[in-house]
Design a protein around this motif. Structure first.
Motif, PDB file in Angstrom:
ATOM      1  N   VAL A   1       0.858  -1.184   0.000  1.00 52.44           N
ATOM      2  CA  VAL A   1       0.000   0.000   0.000  1.00 52.44           C
ATOM      3  C   VAL A   1       0.893   1.233   0.000  1.00 52.44           C
ATOM      4  CG1 VAL A   1      -1.725   1.338   1.257  1.00 52.44           C
ATOM      5  CG2 VAL A   1      -1.899  -1.156   1.162  1.00 52.44           C
ATOM      6  N   ALA A   2       0.752   2.045  -1.031  1.00 52.54           N
ATOM      7  CA  ALA A   2       1.499   3.300  -1.136  1.00 52.54           C
ATOM      8  C   ALA A   2       0.607   4.410  -0.608  1.00 52.54           C
ATOM      9  CB  ALA A   2       1.887   3.563  -2.595  1.00 52.54           C
ATOM     10  N   ALA A   3       0.985   4.993   0.525  1.00 48.11           N
ATOM     11  CA  ALA A   3       0.128   5.940   1.233  1.00 48.11           C
ATOM     12  C   ALA A   3       0.783   7.309   1.325  1.00 48.11           C
ATOM     13  CB  ALA A   3      -0.175   5.422   2.635  1.00 48.11           C
ATOM     14  N   GLU A   4      -0.048   8.351   1.223  1.00 49.02           N
ATOM     15  CA  GLU A   4       0.460   9.715   1.376  1.00 49.02           C
ATOM     16  C   GLU A   4       1.082   9.894   2.762  1.00 49.02           C
ATOM     17  OE1 GLU A   4      -1.172  14.325   0.942  1.00 49.02           O
ATOM     18  OE2 GLU A   4      -2.574  12.639   0.802  1.00 49.02           O
ATOM     19  N   ASP A   5       0.433   9.357   3.777  1.00 44.80           N
ATOM     20  CA  ASP A   5       0.932   9.384   5.152  1.00 44.80           C
ATOM     21  C   ASP A   5       0.653   8.006   5.758  1.00 44.80           C
ATOM     22  OD1 ASP A   5       1.243   9.630   7.943  1.00 44.80           O
ATOM     23  OD2 ASP A   5       0.739  11.753   7.906  1.00 44.80           O
ATOM     24  N   THR A   6       1.692   7.229   5.991  1.00 48.63           N
ATOM     25  CA  THR A   6       1.505   5.852   6.466  1.00 48.63           C
ATOM     26  C   THR A   6       0.838   5.809   7.840  1.00 48.63           C
ATOM     27  OG1 THR A   6       3.775   5.846   7.310  1.00 48.63           O
ATOM     28  CG2 THR A   6       3.413   4.924   5.111  1.00 48.63           C
TER      29      THR A   6
ATOM     30  N   VAL B   1      -1.487  -0.830  -4.136  1.00 48.86           N
ATOM     31  CA  VAL B   1      -2.607   0.104  -3.963  1.00 48.86           C
ATOM     32  C   VAL B   1      -2.066   1.484  -3.619  1.00 48.86           C
ATOM     33  CG1 VAL B   1      -4.565   0.719  -2.487  1.00 48.86           C
ATOM     34  CG2 VAL B   1      -4.269  -1.641  -3.249  1.00 48.86           C
ATOM     35  N   LEU B   2      -2.599   2.501  -4.283  1.00 50.50           N
ATOM     36  CA  LEU B   2      -2.262   3.892  -3.955  1.00 50.50           C
ATOM     37  C   LEU B   2      -3.453   4.534  -3.256  1.00 50.50           C
ATOM     38  CD1 LEU B   2      -0.421   6.449  -4.235  1.00 50.50           C
ATOM     39  CD2 LEU B   2      -1.646   6.920  -6.374  1.00 50.50           C
ATOM     40  N   VAL B   3      -3.207   5.115  -2.082  1.00 52.25           N
ATOM     41  CA  VAL B   3      -4.246   5.874  -1.373  1.00 52.25           C
ATOM     42  C   VAL B   3      -3.676   7.223  -0.955  1.00 52.25           C
ATOM     43  CG1 VAL B   3      -5.470   3.841  -0.501  1.00 52.25           C
ATOM     44  CG2 VAL B   3      -3.636   4.849   0.859  1.00 52.25           C
ATOM     45  N   SER B   4      -4.561   8.200  -0.822  1.00 52.00           N
ATOM     46  CA  SER B   4      -4.172   9.483  -0.229  1.00 52.00           C
ATOM     47  C   SER B   4      -4.734   9.531   1.180  1.00 52.00           C
ATOM     48  CB  SER B   4      -4.696  10.645  -1.081  1.00 52.00           C
ATOM     49  OG  SER B   4      -6.107  10.606  -1.150  1.00 52.00           O
TER      50      SER B   4
ATOM     51  N   PRO C   1      -7.244   9.669  -4.696  1.00 52.38           N
ATOM     52  CA  PRO C   1      -5.852  10.049  -4.972  1.00 52.38           C
ATOM     53  C   PRO C   1      -5.737  10.856  -6.267  1.00 52.38           C
ATOM     54  CG  PRO C   1      -5.957   7.761  -4.275  1.00 52.38           C
ATOM     55  CD  PRO C   1      -7.376   8.215  -4.462  1.00 52.38           C
ATOM     56  N   LEU C   2      -4.724  11.703  -6.328  1.00 49.38           N
ATOM     57  CA  LEU C   2      -4.391  12.582  -7.456  1.00 49.38           C
ATOM     58  C   LEU C   2      -5.236  13.855  -7.506  1.00 49.38           C
ATOM     59  CD1 LEU C   2      -3.364   9.649  -8.502  1.00 49.38           C
ATOM     60  CD2 LEU C   2      -3.270  10.781 -10.718  1.00 49.38           C
ATOM     61  N   ILE C   3      -6.392  13.892  -6.815  1.00 50.57           N
ATOM     62  CA  ILE C   3      -7.216  15.104  -6.829  1.00 50.57           C
ATOM     63  C   ILE C   3      -6.686  16.043  -5.749  1.00 50.57           C
ATOM     64  CG2 ILE C   3      -9.531  16.068  -6.700  1.00 50.57           C
ATOM     65  CD1 ILE C   3      -9.061  14.113  -9.036  1.00 50.57           C
ATOM     66  N   SER C   4      -5.838  16.991  -6.166  1.00 45.27           N
ATOM     67  CA  SER C   4      -5.105  17.879  -5.246  1.00 45.27           C
ATOM     68  C   SER C   4      -4.258  17.083  -4.265  1.00 45.27           C
ATOM     69  CB  SER C   4      -6.077  18.806  -4.483  1.00 45.27           C
ATOM     70  OG  SER C   4      -6.629  19.759  -5.359  1.00 45.27           O
ATOM     71  N   ASP C   5      -3.816  15.916  -4.680  1.00 46.27           N
ATOM     72  CA  ASP C   5      -2.966  15.042  -3.874  1.00 46.27           C
ATOM     73  C   ASP C   5      -1.909  14.410  -4.777  1.00 46.27           C
ATOM     74  OD1 ASP C   5      -3.924  15.242  -1.233  1.00 46.27           O
ATOM     75  OD2 ASP C   5      -5.639  13.959  -1.691  1.00 46.27           O
ATOM     76  N   PRO C   6      -0.862  13.831  -4.195  1.00 41.00           N
ATOM     77  CA  PRO C   6       0.181  13.189  -5.011  1.00 41.00           C
ATOM     78  C   PRO C   6      -0.359  11.997  -5.800  1.00 41.00           C
ATOM     79  CG  PRO C   6       0.903  13.486  -2.731  1.00 41.00           C
ATOM     80  CD  PRO C   6      -0.560  13.762  -2.764  1.00 41.00           C
ATOM     81  N   GLY C   7       0.397  11.571  -6.796  1.00 40.05           N
ATOM     82  CA  GLY C   7       0.041  10.369  -7.547  1.00 40.05           C
ATOM     83  C   GLY C   7       0.197  10.468  -9.044  1.00 40.05           C
ATOM     84  N   PHE C   8       0.158  11.681  -9.591  1.00 39.65           N
ATOM     85  CA  PHE C   8       0.223  11.844 -11.049  1.00 39.65           C
ATOM     86  C   PHE C   8       1.496  11.229 -11.636  1.00 39.65           C
ATOM     87  CE2 PHE C   8       2.274  14.536 -14.312  1.00 39.65           C
ATOM     88  CZ  PHE C   8       1.540  14.116 -15.414  1.00 39.65           C
TER      89      PHE C   8
END
Length: 276
Positions: free
Chosen positions: A33-38, A80-83, A88-95
């Motif tokens: 799981v790739a998380a903005e903040d673990t 899995v990518l989560v913010s 994710p990607l909507i005004s958050d990292p991931g692009f």
């Protein structure tokens, strides 16, 4: 072995009951799981008794993490990518990550769910057929006003994200650029205990928020009614041209040819002819 996939999973923006059963299944089956903040995502996973290996993916390490994630996908992993909240990607990292994974030839699959600006728009009472999502405005007032000036003539509903520390200043800058009478809606703390969705003119919103400091706290979506559409005007010469052509051609052909000559829209010129 299943196909390696990077799943983009939307998570709740406040109310944990909003997570989908599919999102939970995908998270439970993830190898990584790739998380903005673990720490934040760790609490979410713990709430649903999901154990998964996590790594952080944020603005400062996204490009480097993309290489690591691609290596996991090459080994057949489900990633899995989560913010922190929402999609994710909507005004958050991931692009950059998604772009790199797709360019590496791996499948990227969305698991849709919560998105704060969509939730706010659905409950705002503002026109939703066309909208312009701006996200966060510049932090400094000068740059913010400059951007708002560029947006003030936009007809679609305008949608912004804003923070506790800048909400009042941003509303004041919007009032300065759009006019104090422009109607807007402030959506605060959506899906949470103190959810508030309040609509009024920008001038009235500023007064309301100034008089109640509690309304300045939380996470905000600001939606502003678009500018009124300007009625298209056909100058006398353009009208003369389309009428001359219509004397020899069917109305649609005359309007099409007149549009090429004048640069005006075909439908506008056609309306002149059928209005007679």
């Amino acid at each position: 072995m299943s196909e390696p996939v990077l799943s983009i999973v939307a998570t709740p923006i406040g109310n944990l009951g909003d997570i989908s059963s599919r999102a939970l299944d995908v998270l439970a089956g993830a190898d990584l799981v790739a998380a903005e903040d673990t720490r934040h995502t760790g609490r979410l996973l713990a709430h649903f008794n999901i154990k998964a290996e996590m790594i952080s993916v944020h603005d400062h390490n996204e490009r480097q993490r993309a290489e690591l994630i691609i290596r996991h996908l090459q080994k057949g992993a489900q990633v899995v990518l989560v913010s922190d909240a929402g999609t994710p990607l909507i005004s958050d990292p991931g692009f950059h990550l998604v772009k790199a994974v797709r360019e590496a030839g791996f499948r990227v699959s969305p698991v849709p769910g919560c998105c704060a600006f969509v939730a706010a728009l659905s409950a705002s009472g503002l026109p939703s057929d066309r909208f312009f999502f701006e996200g966060f405005l510049p932090a400094k007032s000068g740059a913010r006003q400059q951007r708002l000036e560029q947006l003030k003539a936009e007809v679609p509903t305008l949608i912004f994200y804003e923070s506790t520390h800048r909400i009042l200043a941003s509303l004041e800058d919007m009032s300065s650029q759009f006019g104090a009478e422009r109607y807007a809606v402030v959506a605060r703390e959506l899906t949470k205990t103190f959810e508030t969705i309040h609509g009024a003119s920008l001038g009235e919103l500023i007064e309301w928020m100034t008089n109640d400091p509690m309304q300045q706290k939380g996470e905000f979506v600001v939606l502003v009614h678009g500018a009124p559409e300007k009625e298209a005007v056909i100058d006398p010469e353009a009208e003369r041209i389309v009428r001359l052509l219509a004397a020899e051609l069917p109305p649609k052909k005359a309007a099409g040819l007149a549009a090429e000559i004048t640069g005006l829209k075909k439908n506008l010129l056609y309306q002149v002819l059928i209005a007679d």
